[in-house]
Scaffold this motif. Structure first.
Motif, PDB file in Angstrom:
ATOM      1  N   GLU A   4      24.118  18.013 -12.654  1.00  0.00           N
ATOM      2  CA  GLU A   4      24.555  18.907 -13.013  1.00  0.00           C
ATOM      3  C   GLU A   4      24.015  20.350 -11.840  1.00  0.00           C
ATOM      4  N   ILE A   5      23.908  19.825 -10.448  1.00  0.00           N
ATOM      5  CA  ILE A   5      23.244  20.480  -9.079  1.00  0.00           C
ATOM      6  C   ILE A   5      24.345  20.469  -9.088  1.00  0.00           C
ATOM      7  N   PHE A   6      25.547  19.158  -9.277  1.00  0.00           N
ATOM      8  CA  PHE A   6      27.436  19.146  -8.536  1.00  0.00           C
ATOM      9  C   PHE A   6      27.394  19.759  -8.723  1.00  0.00           C
ATOM     10  N   ASP A   7      27.748  19.551 -10.182  1.00  0.00           N
ATOM     11  CA  ASP A   7      28.678  20.878 -11.346  1.00  0.00           C
ATOM     12  C   ASP A   7      28.409  22.207 -11.236  1.00  0.00           C
ATOM     13  N   LYS A   8      27.593  22.721 -11.056  1.00  0.00           N
ATOM     14  CA  LYS A   8      27.348  23.890 -11.050  1.00  0.00           C
ATOM     15  C   LYS A   8      27.275  24.613  -9.495  1.00  0.00           C
ATOM     16  N   THR A  21      19.398  21.245  -0.344  1.00  0.00           N
ATOM     17  CA  THR A  21      18.488  21.193  -0.589  1.00  0.00           C
ATOM     18  C   THR A  21      17.964  19.665  -0.552  1.00  0.00           C
ATOM     19  N   GLU A  22      18.550  18.815  -0.825  1.00  0.00           N
ATOM     20  CA  GLU A  22      18.282  17.382  -0.016  1.00  0.00           C
ATOM     21  C   GLU A  22      17.613  17.215   1.334  1.00  0.00           C
ATOM     22  N   CYS A  23      18.045  18.414   2.881  1.00  0.00           N
ATOM     23  CA  CYS A  23      17.496  18.343   3.608  1.00  0.00           C
ATOM     24  C   CYS A  23      16.433  19.132   3.159  1.00  0.00           C
ATOM     25  N   GLU A  24      15.686  20.099   2.681  1.00  0.00           N
ATOM     26  CA  GLU A  24      14.167  20.569   2.067  1.00  0.00           C
ATOM     27  C   GLU A  24      13.351  19.178   2.278  1.00  0.00           C
ATOM     28  N   VAL A  25      14.107  18.860   0.691  1.00  0.00           N
ATOM     29  CA  VAL A  25      13.502  17.510   0.269  1.00  0.00           C
ATOM     30  C   VAL A  25      12.650  17.000   1.263  1.00  0.00           C
ATOM     31  N   ILE A  26      13.891  15.821   1.848  1.00  0.00           N
ATOM     32  CA  ILE A  26      13.678  15.201   3.549  1.00  0.00           C
ATOM     33  C   ILE A  26      12.346  15.691   3.912  1.00  0.00           C
ATOM     34  N   ILE A  53      14.429  16.353  -5.681  1.00  0.00           N
ATOM     35  CA  ILE A  53      15.559  17.342  -6.503  1.00  0.00           C
ATOM     36  C   ILE A  53      15.798  17.689  -7.695  1.00  0.00           C
ATOM     37  N   VAL A  54      15.400  16.802  -8.077  1.00  0.00           N
ATOM     38  CA  VAL A  54      15.507  17.089  -9.375  1.00  0.00           C
ATOM     39  C   VAL A  54      14.359  18.105  -9.771  1.00  0.00           C
ATOM     40  N   GLU A  55      13.695  17.715 -10.061  1.00  0.00           N
ATOM     41  CA  GLU A  55      12.491  18.449  -9.651  1.00  0.00           C
ATOM     42  C   GLU A  55      11.792  19.392  -9.591  1.00  0.00           C
ATOM     43  N   GLN A  56      12.533  19.850  -8.619  1.00  0.00           N
ATOM     44  CA  GLN A  56      12.610  21.398  -7.717  1.00  0.00           C
ATOM     45  C   GLN A  56      13.996  21.770  -8.385  1.00  0.00           C
ATOM     46  N   LYS A  95       0.996  -1.141  -0.065  1.00  0.00           N
ATOM     47  CA  LYS A  95      -0.072   0.253   0.234  1.00  0.00           C
ATOM     48  C   LYS A  95       1.110   1.129   0.063  1.00  0.00           C
ATOM     49  N   TYR A  96       2.303   1.133   0.256  1.00  0.00           N
ATOM     50  CA  TYR A  96       3.473   2.600   0.442  1.00  0.00           C
ATOM     51  C   TYR A  96       3.458   2.886  -0.880  1.00  0.00           C
ATOM     52  N   ASN A  97       3.177   4.618  -0.924  1.00  0.00           N
ATOM     53  CA  ASN A  97       3.577   5.442  -2.344  1.00  0.00           C
ATOM     54  C   ASN A  97       5.502   5.270  -2.389  1.00  0.00           C
ATOM     55  N   LEU A  98       5.592   5.565  -4.029  1.00  0.00           N
ATOM     56  CA  LEU A  98       7.362   5.315  -3.250  1.00  0.00           C
ATOM     57  C   LEU A  98       7.064   7.064  -4.139  1.00  0.00           C
ATOM     58  N   VAL A  99       8.272   7.378  -2.756  1.00  0.00           N
ATOM     59  CA  VAL A  99       8.739   8.683  -3.323  1.00  0.00           C
ATOM     60  C   VAL A  99      10.816   8.625  -3.335  1.00  0.00           C
ATOM     61  N   ASP A 100      10.954   9.792  -4.177  1.00  0.00           N
ATOM     62  CA  ASP A 100      12.278   9.193  -4.187  1.00  0.00           C
ATOM     63  C   ASP A 100      12.931  10.903  -4.066  1.00  0.00           C
ATOM     64  N   THR A 101      13.393  10.714  -3.108  1.00  0.00           N
ATOM     65  CA  THR A 101      14.094  12.301  -2.723  1.00  0.00           C
ATOM     66  C   THR A 101      15.230  12.811  -3.521  1.00  0.00           C
ATOM     67  N   ASP A 102      16.044  11.764  -4.362  1.00  0.00           N
ATOM     68  CA  ASP A 102      16.965  12.173  -5.933  1.00  0.00           C
ATOM     69  C   ASP A 102      16.108  12.939  -6.717  1.00  0.00           C
ATOM     70  N   ASP A 103      14.743  12.420  -6.916  1.00  0.00           N
ATOM     71  CA  ASP A 103      13.789  12.744  -8.023  1.00  0.00           C
ATOM     72  C   ASP A 103      13.124  14.095  -7.731  1.00  0.00           C
TER      73      ASP A 103
END
Length: 174
Positions: free
Chosen positions: A45-49, A58-63, A35-38, A25-33
């Motif tokens: 590219e985030i790491f490079d730029k 950003t990861e902390c906000e998404v978590i 971040i990419v969407e946000q 019954k669990y819906n999937l949430v991928d924090t990397d996805d």
């Protein structure tokens, strides 16, 4: 309660979380996805730029957003455990599972992973092993450790995690 998957890069967090979502019954949430969407650009590219510090912020906000969701399985990035606030937020609404392989499993998966993992681009095996070892105490701070070995399917790990959740929820009701 949510299911949270942590682990070093290439441990199977994404594939196992997909399997959990498919058979439960669990819906999937991928924090990397998330971040990419946000951010509108890839993790690489985030790491490079913007650099790792910006990515971790950003990861902390998404978590925090992911932890506020209900009935989800959350696949996290490999470094999410480095921030104590991330663990606190995830633990409020979830049970944290660490996917824990021997380094030999990681080493075998590295060549393919080098194409998509930002911290691997120009990293030596020695540096990756050091990062793996340095993160071990943070992964040990999770609620359950799931041993990752060669030859198991994502579905078999999903079943193991769901059984633990069912057992835990049954114990909480008593």
């Amino acid at each position: 309660m949510n299911i949270v998957l942590t682990g070093f890069m290439a441990t199977g967090k994404t594939e196992i979380s997909k399997a959990i979502s498919e058979i439960s019954k669990y819906n999937l949430v991928d924090t990397d996805d998330m971040i990419v969407e946000q951010e509108g650009i890839t993790i690489n590219e985030i790491f490079d730029k913007c650099g790792e510090e910006y990515f971790r912020k950003t990861e902390c906000e998404v978590i925090k957003k992911a932890a506020e969701m209900k009935n989800v399985v959350i696949a996290t990035g490999g470094g999410v455990v480095l921030n104590e606030q991330n663990i606190e937020n995830l633990r409020k609404t979830g049970v944290i599972f660490n996917l824990s392989p021997d380094f030999s499993v990681i080493r075998e998966r590295l060549e393919e992973a080098r194409k998509t993992r930002p911290l691997l681009k120009q990293d030596s095996i020695e540096n990756i092993k050091k990062r793996f070892d340095d993160r071990k105490p943070f992964y040990d701070n999770c609620d359950y450790k799931i041993k990752v070995i060669h030859g198991r399917t994502p579905r078999s790990y999903a079943m193991e995690i769901l059984e633990i959740m069912e057992s835990r929820q049954g114990a909480e009701k008593q």
